[in-house]
Design a protein around this motif. Sequence first.
Motif, PDB file in Angstrom:
ATOM      1  N   LEU A  70      42.213  81.365 -46.901  1.00 50.82           N
ATOM      2  CA  LEU A  70      40.853  80.986 -46.515  1.00 50.82           C
ATOM      3  C   LEU A  70      40.289  81.953 -45.483  1.00 50.82           C
ATOM      4  O   LEU A  70      39.133  82.399 -45.585  1.00 50.82           O
ATOM      5  N   ILE A  71      41.100  82.315 -44.482  1.00 48.96           N
ATOM      6  CA  ILE A  71      40.666  83.260 -43.448  1.00 48.96           C
ATOM      7  C   ILE A  71      40.333  84.609 -44.072  1.00 48.96           C
ATOM      8  O   ILE A  71      39.302  85.221 -43.778  1.00 48.96           O
ATOM      9  N   GLN A  72      41.207  85.068 -44.967  1.00 49.52           N
ATOM     10  CA  GLN A  72      41.002  86.372 -45.603  1.00 49.52           C
ATOM     11  C   GLN A  72      39.724  86.383 -46.448  1.00 49.52           C
ATOM     12  O   GLN A  72      38.908  87.305 -46.349  1.00 49.52           O
ATOM     13  N   ASN A  73      39.554  85.347 -47.270  1.00 46.92           N
ATOM     14  CA  ASN A  73      38.364  85.288 -48.131  1.00 46.92           C
ATOM     15  C   ASN A  73      37.087  85.183 -47.311  1.00 46.92           C
ATOM     16  O   ASN A  73      36.051  85.754 -47.675  1.00 46.92           O
ATOM     17  N   ALA A  74      37.160  84.434 -46.202  1.00 47.59           N
ATOM     18  CA  ALA A  74      35.969  84.258 -45.368  1.00 47.59           C
ATOM     19  C   ALA A  74      35.548  85.576 -44.727  1.00 47.59           C
ATOM     20  O   ALA A  74      34.366  85.939 -44.727  1.00 47.59           O
ATOM     21  N   LEU A  75      36.524  86.326 -44.211  1.00 45.49           N
ATOM     22  CA  LEU A  75      36.203  87.577 -43.521  1.00 45.49           C
ATOM     23  C   LEU A  75      35.776  88.676 -44.490  1.00 45.49           C
ATOM     24  O   LEU A  75      35.002  89.567 -44.130  1.00 45.49           O
ATOM     25  N   HIS A  76      36.272  88.613 -45.721  1.00 48.02           N
ATOM     26  CA  HIS A  76      35.950  89.661 -46.690  1.00 48.02           C
ATOM     27  C   HIS A  76      34.726  89.311 -47.532  1.00 48.02           C
ATOM     28  O   HIS A  76      34.390  90.049 -48.459  1.00 48.02           O
ATOM     29  N   ASN A  77      34.081  88.214 -47.197  1.00 47.18           N
ATOM     30  CA  ASN A  77      32.833  87.866 -47.872  1.00 47.18           C
ATOM     31  C   ASN A  77      31.771  88.925 -47.582  1.00 47.18           C
ATOM     32  O   ASN A  77      31.670  89.446 -46.472  1.00 47.18           O
ATOM     33  N   ILE A 141      33.501 102.473 -42.874  1.00 49.10           N
ATOM     34  CA  ILE A 141      34.817 103.080 -43.097  1.00 49.10           C
ATOM     35  C   ILE A 141      35.883 102.386 -42.247  1.00 49.10           C
ATOM     36  O   ILE A 141      37.008 102.146 -42.693  1.00 49.10           O
ATOM     37  N   ALA A 142      35.511 102.035 -41.026  1.00 49.19           N
ATOM     38  CA  ALA A 142      36.475 101.417 -40.105  1.00 49.19           C
ATOM     39  C   ALA A 142      36.622  99.915 -40.320  1.00 49.19           C
ATOM     40  O   ALA A 142      37.569  99.309 -39.816  1.00 49.19           O
ATOM     41  N   LEU A 143      35.698  99.317 -41.083  1.00 48.60           N
ATOM     42  CA  LEU A 143      35.651  97.856 -41.209  1.00 48.60           C
ATOM     43  C   LEU A 143      36.925  97.240 -41.787  1.00 48.60           C
ATOM     44  O   LEU A 143      37.392  96.216 -41.275  1.00 48.60           O
ATOM     45  N   PRO A 144      37.526  97.793 -42.854  1.00 42.76           N
ATOM     46  CA  PRO A 144      38.748  97.179 -43.391  1.00 42.76           C
ATOM     47  C   PRO A 144      39.840  97.000 -42.345  1.00 42.76           C
ATOM     48  O   PRO A 144      40.494  95.959 -42.283  1.00 42.76           O
ATOM     49  N   GLU A 145      40.026  98.033 -41.515  1.00 41.04           N
ATOM     50  CA  GLU A 145      41.046  97.930 -40.460  1.00 41.04           C
ATOM     51  C   GLU A 145      40.646  96.892 -39.418  1.00 41.04           C
ATOM     52  O   GLU A 145      41.488  96.111 -38.948  1.00 41.04           O
ATOM     53  N   LEU A 147      38.781  94.258 -39.960  1.00 47.71           N
ATOM     54  CA  LEU A 147      38.947  92.942 -40.574  1.00 47.71           C
ATOM     55  C   LEU A 147      40.415  92.535 -40.608  1.00 47.71           C
ATOM     56  O   LEU A 147      40.749  91.365 -40.385  1.00 47.71           O
ATOM     57  N   ALA A 148      41.276  93.488 -40.915  1.00 45.28           N
ATOM     58  CA  ALA A 148      42.713  93.184 -40.945  1.00 45.28           C
ATOM     59  C   ALA A 148      43.202  92.742 -39.564  1.00 45.28           C
ATOM     60  O   ALA A 148      43.985  91.787 -39.431  1.00 45.28           O
ATOM     61  N   GLN A 149      42.721  93.436 -38.527  1.00 51.09           N
ATOM     62  CA  GLN A 149      43.079  93.051 -37.155  1.00 51.09           C
ATOM     63  C   GLN A 149      42.508  91.669 -36.817  1.00 51.09           C
ATOM     64  O   GLN A 149      43.167  90.864 -36.150  1.00 51.09           O
ATOM     65  N   SER A 150      41.295  91.405 -37.304  1.00 51.70           N
ATOM     66  CA  SER A 150      40.669  90.106 -37.041  1.00 51.70           C
ATOM     67  C   SER A 150      41.439  88.986 -37.717  1.00 51.70           C
ATOM     68  O   SER A 150      41.612  87.901 -37.155  1.00 51.70           O
ATOM     69  N   GLU A 151      41.903  89.244 -38.951  1.00 51.71           N
ATOM     70  CA  GLU A 151      42.695  88.237 -39.665  1.00 51.71           C
ATOM     71  C   GLU A 151      43.942  87.876 -38.867  1.00 51.71           C
ATOM     72  O   GLU A 151      44.262  86.694 -38.681  1.00 51.71           O
ATOM     73  N   LYS A 152      44.649  88.898 -38.403  1.00 56.16           N
ATOM     74  CA  LYS A 152      45.866  88.652 -37.628  1.00 56.16           C
ATOM     75  C   LYS A 152      45.540  87.906 -36.344  1.00 56.16           C
ATOM     76  O   LYS A 152      46.258  86.992 -35.940  1.00 56.16           O
ATOM     77  N   PHE A 153      44.430  88.307 -35.702  1.00 54.33           N
ATOM     78  CA  PHE A 153      44.057  87.676 -34.436  1.00 54.33           C
ATOM     79  C   PHE A 153      43.771  86.185 -34.637  1.00 54.33           C
ATOM     80  O   PHE A 153      44.254  85.336 -33.896  1.00 54.33           O
ATOM     81  N   ILE A 154      42.959  85.895 -35.671  1.00 56.79           N
ATOM     82  CA  ILE A 154      42.606  84.491 -35.921  1.00 56.79           C
ATOM     83  C   ILE A 154      43.839  83.685 -36.311  1.00 56.79           C
ATOM     84  O   ILE A 154      44.063  82.566 -35.822  1.00 56.79           O
ATOM     85  N   ALA A 155      44.667  84.258 -37.206  1.00 56.82           N
ATOM     86  CA  ALA A 155      45.856  83.540 -37.671  1.00 56.82           C
ATOM     87  C   ALA A 155      46.841  83.271 -36.541  1.00 56.82           C
ATOM     88  O   ALA A 155      47.473  82.207 -36.477  1.00 56.82           O
ATOM     89  N   ASN A 156      46.959  84.240 -35.612  1.00 57.66           N
ATOM     90  CA  ASN A 156      47.940  84.100 -34.536  1.00 57.66           C
ATOM     91  C   ASN A 156      47.384  83.392 -33.300  1.00 57.66           C
ATOM     92  O   ASN A 156      48.127  82.756 -32.556  1.00 57.66           O
TER      93      ASN A 156
END
Length: 299
Positions: A70-77, A141-145, A147-156
Amino acid sequence: DFISAEQLIENLNHATKLEPNLDKAIKKVVIAIYKDKLHDTTTPSHLIGDEELEVFVDKMLSLNVARDELIQNALHNKIVKEVITELLYSGISRYIAQSNELAKKVPGAKAMMNISKGFINKAAPGLEEGLEKQIKKYIGIALPELLAQSEKFIANSVSDDEIKDIVNEVWNALKEKPIAGFKDFISEGDVDEITDLVLKQVHADPNADGDNNKQTNAHYVMGLTETGIKTFYKEYGGKKIGVLIEDLGLDAAYINQQLIGVLPSLVETLKTNGLLEARLRARLENFYFSDAAQEVLGD
């Protein structure tokens, strides 16, 4: 023995196409439910208690894979990405503007900046717009990285207890408010239009292809219904009715109690409108007019 699974499914398919008269009846029922006064005296706390909500939340929190998805899909919307890009660009722009304000306080810097700005505007009139595009391109260009950091931050960072606190805060704010509050967000006209849209989907041809050959909602719903009916027949079709009654938690005492509450008024109604007499005559008239019965009655 009276109706097969296939016949029942066919009947349901036909029932969904009983328009427009059925649609009118459905809309009257939906509007009546919308306007029901029960909404004014019923609150969410009447429908679900604090303990039940806690059990539900605990179960949802245990679905870690679903939460991460859910976190991943929400951020990659797409919309979320655009919002993040605009926020980052806005932050960079403000930083540059504030830096310029500080620079202007340096003796001689303001005049130099004005000269430079005028020179740049004359030399490259579209430079500012070009810079905006370049900055946003770099952000993309920098957004994927990011977003990946944001996913980890939110999850943790967002723990189960913090999520529970958020849910409880929202729940406590809403649980004692009348359910009728939903009428502030959706009018009777909205309900009428939504019902029309739903009925339109129900009446859609299940065999017709939609965009990109996707099946219609009607096909999907009927498919699930067919699965349910076939499963029911497979499970109970060859068993005695007592097995089904037992699985439903019903017993003779309960059934008798329900029948006693209904049958007297049912029989009285049938008697009043003449249907009871008609049925008795249909069942017994041939017997009483038979030669054998007449001979006995004659004696």
